[in-house]
Design an enzyme around this catalytic site. Structure first.
Site, mmCIF file in Angstrom:
data_model
loop_
_atom_site.group_PDB
_atom_site.id
_atom_site.type_symbol
_atom_site.label_atom_id
_atom_site.label_comp_id
_atom_site.label_asym_id
_atom_site.label_seq_id
_atom_site.Cartn_x
_atom_site.Cartn_y
_atom_site.Cartn_z
ATOM 1 N N GLU A 192 0.767 -1.253 -0.136
ATOM 2 C CA GLU A 192 -0.109 0.050 0.035
ATOM 3 C C GLU A 192 0.868 1.266 0.088
ATOM 4 O O GLU A 192 0.631 1.885 0.755
ATOM 5 C CB GLU A 192 -0.833 -0.082 1.225
ATOM 6 C CG GLU A 192 -1.816 -1.193 0.960
ATOM 7 C CD GLU A 192 -3.156 -1.155 2.083
ATOM 8 O OE1 GLU A 192 -2.891 -0.298 3.144
ATOM 9 O OE2 GLU A 192 -4.156 -1.704 2.149
ATOM 10 N N GLU A 262 -6.992 -7.513 -1.404
ATOM 11 C CA GLU A 262 -7.601 -7.172 0.067
ATOM 12 C C GLU A 262 -9.022 -6.695 -0.166
ATOM 13 O O GLU A 262 -9.404 -5.751 -0.577
ATOM 14 C CB GLU A 262 -6.946 -6.191 0.827
ATOM 15 C CG GLU A 262 -5.525 -6.673 1.388
ATOM 16 C CD GLU A 262 -5.016 -5.806 2.601
ATOM 17 O OE1 GLU A 262 -5.836 -4.926 3.020
ATOM 18 O OE2 GLU A 262 -3.829 -5.688 2.711
#
EC number: 3.2.1.23
Length: 911
Positions: A192, A262
């Protein structure tokens, strides 16, 4: 009879032998030389496109004894892949000293995945966030000069590369990558990065390019990904993280597949947060929106969250992690989330040929209505996803000349572009609710003892400075606790003349909580929250003429796990004054401070049998701060998960047999008026049958006698289903990609099944018409049918399962009632019929409890029996188990050699 039973034993022994370890299915998914590649459509295994349904299960968040069951259950849920992070600070707690034992045995975990014929995704990071302490980065990195985390910074890149290459080599040595015949088909570098890239600017791009090149140079033979990005360097695949990646994420590189690393199955929670849920319907809707637009891999984060044992949770994060996932914290299936997604996976996989190889087309059917189609005309295969993206607006659309009813915010799958086989908002699977039960075994001898920590004085501390020091530099992530202490003199004219006026201490802190003492007297507590970077401790206190001693126990609820400034995060006292004195405000910030990191109990490991013996314990008293409490308890019978209810306590740490269960904080009350978490998981793997040591460190005030050891069951099952649901999945199958009905009756029915050893005891709620609510909280609507409960009772009571037609005539419903949704809602309470078996076995014949278990299971006709439900004792040659006193006995005696089985049953079952 002896011959007949002997034959049964012989047959059982043979069957038991087949069940012993080593009989696992042969690994077939990859082989030496397997090639994992990708095209614009999907990952490819040996040149074949495939679909990947993955679930995140983090190995350190469950004991190894749970791993196999967790992975098996995930596979039952239709998954073919398990994803996990790699936890740098767990594996390298000190520079160059590596740890891969117990819950951190990465290779063992990957072998469990392999043994269950599943793929693996390994997210090496090594920054992982994961709501894990310090984002997975070891504390010792902070002590390297001039380091900047996750930047084009040589000190950080050097340590990052060293760890990545170490992990890759360890995985290669264990032959874990797919080209070696192992389960790993995908690996992740970084995590991320888009969240902090704006802070790094040009240097951030250079860092990402370096990370990608470094990762690829390791030569693992499988693709690398970077998550939560639209573009990634070179051949690295960018992936999406989020709730609705089908509608919120754009893949800029059209030569790479659409992968979702995710899909958040809930919202992770911190202390102070209220319950956060994400419905099965919304998750399924998001998955099908993503697949409708060409996605071919989804990873549920989390599929099983597990537990933040010890001090592993990040700042303020609950000890129970992602309890609302398809498998809850204890590994139990959370319905309908588990079953509804399982059905989705099975449907898509049944039509994978059309989906992966068919020509794609897109149609707008109206405002908010879409059709995404996949067709292989030469094979007469067609698959369509009909989407209604409107909120709160059900509707009917015309698609290829036919009318289709599509509920709001839902997707219907048309298996042959004309038959609805699944809708994300129509749930067939039963719902379930948990209940907690205090057991007799754990209620006995509920006797507590205590030891209170000494409150340090300034003159006895070893680390003294003019001003308070930063907390993390003192504790070095080996403890949550740091004592700050200072002393000062007051004259009689300094103190208020009126007794009803008390001086007030004000402390600004960037730690997470604080406990205050003035002259050894408890002053009070203060705390921050996840959303506040600091808090003010402000409490009145009693001071005296002469020397006054102030001691503050500052605590951290985990280190921060994200952000570009991670290395710069500080904790501890920032400012300290005393107000309300006759002579004005007393500034103590530069008064001279002493520091003591860690508690005495931590230093001497008071939570272990050996460490505990170093302390003088006395009978427990209630409501004493900074106090250790201890008691012993026996393991509850059966195999239900075990928890400890801490509702009578406030804040601290839990230990069982030396294992850190985690942080508790029941005094942090949510806006709803209750703690974010009051029960804490004790894995059975941590326990022994008798005499388990429970140690509690209570920071604030508590009543240890109110602590309860409980077992967890899912005693309530429910169904909430409408006549409008499509045909159940069990009524059809895929035949070469073509739909084929396999049941004569395709009408909608609600099926309710009890777990093993349970039957239906009571109908708690039943209504047909327009009921509302959720399992455990149903309410009847305006079109309620009074006879529904009696009809369900007749069909279900006393049974292990029942099937309920969802037809208005069965319940005498008024189908013309204006508000009816033709919906059936039922909640059933289950009875527990637990058979407790105790066995006394003479030596020679049986060497292992597992074989004894299987033999008894076959003799008694209960093949689902497991060894946790049995008590096995080996008899001595001259002493046939004298302490064995069954309540009801059935004896079996054989010779050549001698074996005696004595079986004790409760009153619920007979052999």
């Amino acid at each position: 009879m002896a011959a007949r039973v002997a034959a049964a034993v012989a047959a059982a022994l043979l069957a038991a032998a087949l069940l012993l370890p080593g009989a696992a299915a042969e690994w077939t998914l990859t082989k030496k030389g397997t090639v994992v590649s990708y095209d614009e459509r999907s990952l490819m295994i040996d040149g074949k496109r495939d679909l990947f349904f993955s679930g995140a299960i983090h190995y350190p968040r469950s004991p190894p004894e749970m791993w196999d069951k967790l992975v098996k259950t995930a596979k039952m849920g239709g998954l073919n892949t398990i994803e996990t992070y790699v936890f740098w600070n767990g594996h390298e707690p000190e520079p160059g000293k590596y740890y891969f034992e117990g819950r951190f045995d990465l290779i063992r975990f990957l072998n469990v995945i392999k043994d269950n014929d599943m793929y693996a995704i390994v997210r090496i990071g090594p920054f992982i966030q994961a709501e894990w302490n310090h984002g997975g980065l070891p504390y010792w990195l902070r002590e390297i000069g001039h380091i900047i985390f996750r930047a084009n910074n040589e000190p950080f890149k050097r340590e990052m590369e060293k760890f990545v290459r170490f992990i890759v080599q360890k995985l290669k040595d264990a032959e874990m990558f797919a080209p070696q015949g192992g389960p790993i088909i995908l690996s992740q570098i970084e995590n991320e990065y888009g969240n902090i890239k704006k802070d790094r600017k040009v240097e951030g791009d250079k860092y990402l390019e370096w990370a990608a090149e470094m990762a690829i140079s390791t030569g693992i033979g499988v693709p690398w990904v970077m998550c939560k990005q639209s573009i990634a360097p070179g051949e690295v695949i960018p992936t999406c993280n989020g709730r609705h990646c089908g509608d919120t994420w754009t893949l800029l590189d059209k030569n790479k597949p659409r992968l979702w690393t995710e899909n958040w199955t809930a919202q992770f929670r911190t202390f102070g947060d209220q319950l956060a849920q994400r419905s099965a319907e919304d998750i399924a809707y998001a998955v099908l929106r993503f697949f409708a637009k060409g996605g071919t891999l989804v990873n549920y984060y989390m599929y099983h969250g597990g537990t933040n044992f010890g001090r592993t949770g990040a700042s303020y994060v609950l000890t129970g992690y992602y309890d609302e996932a398809p498998m809850d914290e204890y590994g139990m299936c959370k319905e309908p989330k588990f079953g509804h997604l399982r059905d989705l996976h099975n449907v898509i996989k049944s039509y994978h040929k059309a989906f992966l190889w068919g020509k794609q087309s897109f149609e707008i059917l109206g405002h908010g209505y879409e059709a995404h189609n996949y067709e292989l005309p030469e094979d007469k295969l067609c698959l369509s996803f009909l989407s209604n993206n409107n909120t709160g607006e059900d509707g009917t659309v015309v698609f290829r000349g036919e009318k289709f009813y599509v509920p709001s915010r839902s997707v219907s799958i048309l298996a042959d572009c004309k038959t609805v086989v699944y809708n994300t908002k129509r749930v067939f699977v039963q719902h379930s609710e948990r209940s907690f039960h205090t057991t007799d075994e754990t209620s006995k001898n509920n006797v507590w003892e205590m030891y209170s920590e000494a409150i340090p004085k300034f003159r006895k501390t070893k680390v003294r400075t003019k001003q308070p020091l930063e907390q993390y530099n003192q504790t070095k992530d080996t403890s949550d606790y740091l004592w700050y202490t200072t002393s000062f003199r007051l004259e009689s004219d300094d103190l208020p003349f009126r007794r009803d006026i008390r001086p007030v201490i004000q402390i600004k802190s960037t730690a997470h909580a604080m406990i205050g003492f003035a002259n050894d007297a408890f002053v009070g507590t203060g705390r921050g929250s996840k959303r506040e970077k600091s808090f003010v401790f402000e409490k009145p206190m009693d001071l005296r003429v002469g020397i006054n001693h102030i001691a503050m126990l500052s605590s951290s609820m985990g280190m921060k796990d994200s952000g570009g400034e991670l290395v710069e995060v500080k904790g501890g006292i920032q400012d300290c004054v005393v107000q309300g004195l006759n002579t004005g405000t007393l500034d103590l910030q530069g008064n001279g401070w002493g520091h003591k990191a860690r508690l005495e109990g931590e230093d001497k490991e008071i939570y272990t049998e050996k460490g505990m013996a170093q302390f003088q314990w006395k009978p427990a008293e209630n409501d004493l701060p900074i106090t250790w409490y201890k008691r012993y308890f026996d393991e509850p019978d059966g195999d239900d998960p075990i928890v400890v209810d801490m509702s009578s306590m406030s804040k601290g740490m839990i230990y069982v047999n030396g294992e850190g269960i985690g942080r508790y904080w029941t005094s942090f009350i949510t806006l709803a008026g209750h703690p974010s978490q009051s029960v804490y998981h004790i894995p059975r793997a941590f326990l022994k049958p008798k005499g388990n040591l429970l140690i509690i460190f209570e920071e604030e005030l508590g009543k240890p006698g109110g602590i309860l050891i409980q077992t967890v069951r899912r005693d309530d099952i429910c169904v909430f289903i409408s006549e409008h649901n499509p045909a159940q999945i069990k009524t059809w199958e895929s035949d070469g990609g073509q739909i084929k009905l396999i049941a004569e009756d395709t009408s909608t029915r609600g099926t309710l099944n009890c777990p093993p050893k349970r039957t239906i005891q009571e109908v708690v709620f039943a209504s047909f018409g327009n009921p509302e609510g959720a399992c455990g909280n149903f309410t009847a609507g305006t079109c309620h049918t009074p006879d529904a409960k009696a009809i369900v009772e007749k069909e279900c009571l006393g049974k292990e399962s029942c099937v309920l037609p969802v037809v208005n005539t069965v319940y005498g419903a008024d189908i013309n009632c204006p508000a009816t949704t033709a919906t059936l809602a039922v909640q059933l309470l289950l009875a527990s019929h637990v058979m407790r078996i105790a066995i006394c076995v003479r030596p020679m014949l049986f060497a292992r409890n597992g074989i004894v278990t299987s033999v008894l299971a076959h003799i008694l006709g209960h093949p689902e029996w497991d060894r946790k439900s049995l008590r096995v004792k080996m008899a001595g040659r001259q002493n046939p188990c004298p302490d064995f006193t069954p309540t009801k006995s059935y004896g079996y005696l054989f010779s050549k050699p001698l074996v005696a089985l004595t079986v004790s049953l409760d009153s619920n079952l007979s052999p």
